[in-house]
Write a protein that holds these residues in place. Structure first.
Motif, PDB file in Angstrom:
ATOM      1  N   VAL A  20       0.841  -1.199   0.000  1.00  0.00           N
ATOM      2  CA  VAL A  20       0.000   0.000   0.000  1.00  0.00           C
ATOM      3  C   VAL A  20       0.875   1.248   0.000  1.00  0.00           C
ATOM      4  O   VAL A  20       0.669   2.172  -0.804  1.00  0.00           O
ATOM      5  N   LEU A  21       1.866   1.297   0.883  1.00  0.00           N
ATOM      6  CA  LEU A  21       2.687   2.501   1.018  1.00  0.00           C
ATOM      7  C   LEU A  21       3.563   2.779  -0.198  1.00  0.00           C
ATOM      8  O   LEU A  21       4.000   3.914  -0.397  1.00  0.00           O
ATOM      9  N   SER A  22       3.814   1.795  -1.014  1.00  0.00           N
ATOM     10  CA  SER A  22       4.640   2.012  -2.203  1.00  0.00           C
ATOM     11  C   SER A  22       3.795   2.366  -3.439  1.00  0.00           C
ATOM     12  O   SER A  22       4.343   2.549  -4.525  1.00  0.00           O
ATOM     13  N   PHE A  64       5.148  15.984  -5.659  1.00  0.00           N
ATOM     14  CA  PHE A  64       5.934  15.108  -4.795  1.00  0.00           C
ATOM     15  C   PHE A  64       6.568  13.988  -5.589  1.00  0.00           C
ATOM     16  O   PHE A  64       6.090  13.612  -6.657  1.00  0.00           O
ATOM     17  N   ALA A  65       7.647  13.479  -5.036  1.00  0.00           N
ATOM     18  CA  ALA A  65       8.368  12.352  -5.636  1.00  0.00           C
ATOM     19  C   ALA A  65       8.631  11.314  -4.556  1.00  0.00           C
ATOM     20  O   ALA A  65       8.856  11.664  -3.386  1.00  0.00           O
ATOM     21  N   MET A  66       8.598  10.060  -4.951  1.00  0.00           N
ATOM     22  CA  MET A  66       8.876   8.958  -4.023  1.00  0.00           C
ATOM     23  C   MET A  66      10.097   8.194  -4.499  1.00  0.00           C
ATOM     24  O   MET A  66      10.218   7.903  -5.682  1.00  0.00           O
ATOM     25  N   GLU A  67      10.980   7.894  -3.561  1.00  0.00           N
ATOM     26  CA  GLU A  67      12.108   6.997  -3.814  1.00  0.00           C
ATOM     27  C   GLU A  67      11.863   5.778  -2.934  1.00  0.00           C
ATOM     28  O   GLU A  67      11.774   5.910  -1.716  1.00  0.00           O
ATOM     29  N   LEU A  68      11.746   4.614  -3.544  1.00  0.00           N
ATOM     30  CA  LEU A  68      11.368   3.411  -2.811  1.00  0.00           C
ATOM     31  C   LEU A  68      12.429   2.328  -2.952  1.00  0.00           C
ATOM     32  O   LEU A  68      12.954   2.109  -4.034  1.00  0.00           O
ATOM     33  N   ASP A  69      12.713   1.650  -1.847  1.00  0.00           N
ATOM     34  CA  ASP A  69      13.634   0.522  -1.845  1.00  0.00           C
ATOM     35  C   ASP A  69      12.847  -0.710  -1.411  1.00  0.00           C
ATOM     36  O   ASP A  69      12.591  -0.912  -0.226  1.00  0.00           O
ATOM     37  N   ASP A  70      12.450  -1.503  -2.396  1.00  0.00           N
ATOM     38  CA  ASP A  70      11.605  -2.661  -2.120  1.00  0.00           C
ATOM     39  C   ASP A  70      12.302  -3.686  -1.219  1.00  0.00           C
ATOM     40  O   ASP A  70      11.653  -4.310  -0.385  1.00  0.00           O
ATOM     41  N   GLY A  75      11.330   4.052   2.276  1.00  0.00           N
ATOM     42  CA  GLY A  75      11.033   5.052   1.264  1.00  0.00           C
ATOM     43  C   GLY A  75      11.339   6.451   1.726  1.00  0.00           C
ATOM     44  O   GLY A  75      11.497   6.720   2.926  1.00  0.00           O
ATOM     45  N   ARG A  76      11.424   7.308   0.748  1.00  0.00           N
ATOM     46  CA  ARG A  76      11.645   8.730   0.994  1.00  0.00           C
ATOM     47  C   ARG A  76      10.689   9.500   0.088  1.00  0.00           C
ATOM     48  O   ARG A  76      10.527   9.162  -1.088  1.00  0.00           O
ATOM     49  N   VAL A  77      10.048  10.503   0.649  1.00  0.00           N
ATOM     50  CA  VAL A  77       9.135  11.347  -0.112  1.00  0.00           C
ATOM     51  C   VAL A  77       9.608  12.789   0.009  1.00  0.00           C
ATOM     52  O   VAL A  77       9.907  13.257   1.113  1.00  0.00           O
ATOM     53  N   THR A  78       9.706  13.468  -1.117  1.00  0.00           N
ATOM     54  CA  THR A  78      10.018  14.891  -1.116  1.00  0.00           C
ATOM     55  C   THR A  78       8.848  15.606  -1.770  1.00  0.00           C
ATOM     56  O   THR A  78       8.254  15.104  -2.721  1.00  0.00           O
ATOM     57  N   ALA A  79       8.501  16.765  -1.220  1.00  0.00           N
ATOM     58  CA  ALA A  79       7.369  17.514  -1.753  1.00  0.00           C
ATOM     59  C   ALA A  79       7.629  19.008  -1.652  1.00  0.00           C
ATOM     60  O   ALA A  79       8.278  19.471  -0.707  1.00  0.00           O
ATOM     61  N   ASN A  97       9.914   3.502   6.899  1.00  0.00           N
ATOM     62  CA  ASN A  97      10.202   2.113   6.572  1.00  0.00           C
ATOM     63  C   ASN A  97       9.177   1.233   7.277  1.00  0.00           C
ATOM     64  O   ASN A  97       8.547   1.646   8.243  1.00  0.00           O
ATOM     65  N   VAL A  98       8.993   0.045   6.741  1.00  0.00           N
ATOM     66  CA  VAL A  98       8.029  -0.901   7.293  1.00  0.00           C
ATOM     67  C   VAL A  98       8.817  -2.029   7.942  1.00  0.00           C
ATOM     68  O   VAL A  98       9.686  -2.632   7.307  1.00  0.00           O
TER      69      VAL A  98
END
Length: 150
Positions: A20-22, A64-70, A75-79, A97-98
């Motif tokens: 969900v979060l990704s 906003f942009a998301m950088e995700l590491d599966d 993750g990191r979100v910048t807005a 992080n989860v």
């Protein structure tokens, strides 16, 4: 500068919560007052967020942009954005992080964020930020848990 340090607990497995979060569409569905706009060529998104500060509602237009590491479920979100009438500008950086937790069983999501606000409404927003953040995190947690359970 507003610093946010929160921990969300969700009674679902980490991979379900991460799923969900990704997903930007799913996340926006968990945020009260948020709507997702166009995806840009660089992978960022346009979005709108309406936030209530006491009797005042402020509408922000943002990108906003998301950088995700599966692999690490981090993750990191910048807005960056501005409100629709007063020229108030907002810039935010968030990390999350989860992780699995055993008591209660499910997942924990530690969140850290720094938000810079400038312009006409900055004082109003900064004054009410802690209460607004607590309310929004509570609403987000309930919606995230419901979406993960579905």
């Amino acid at each position: 500068m507003i610093e946010v340090n929160e921990r969300i607990e969700v009674p679902s497995a980490p991979r379900i919560v991460w799923g969900v979060l990704s997903d930007p569409h799913a996340v926006v569905g968990c945020v009260s007052g948020a709507s997702l706009g166009e995806r840009q060529e660089d992978g960022s998104y346009d979005a709108t967020l309406v936030v209530k500060f006491g009797p005042t509602k402020v509408t922000f237009q943002a990108r906003f942009a998301m950088e995700l590491d599966d692999a690490t479920m981090a993750g990191r979100v910048t807005a960056k954005g501005k409100d629709s009438i007063g020229g108030t500008r907002v810039q935010a950086n968030m990390k999350f992080n989860v992780v699995e937790q055993s008591d209660p069983p499910g997942s924990a999501v530690p969140i850290t964020s720094e938000v810079e606000i400038s312009g006409r409404l900055a004082t109003l927003i900064e004054t009410g930020a802690k209460l607004v953040v607590k309310r929004m995190v509570g609403e987000f947690t309930e919606r995230l848990a419901a979406r993960c359970a579905a």
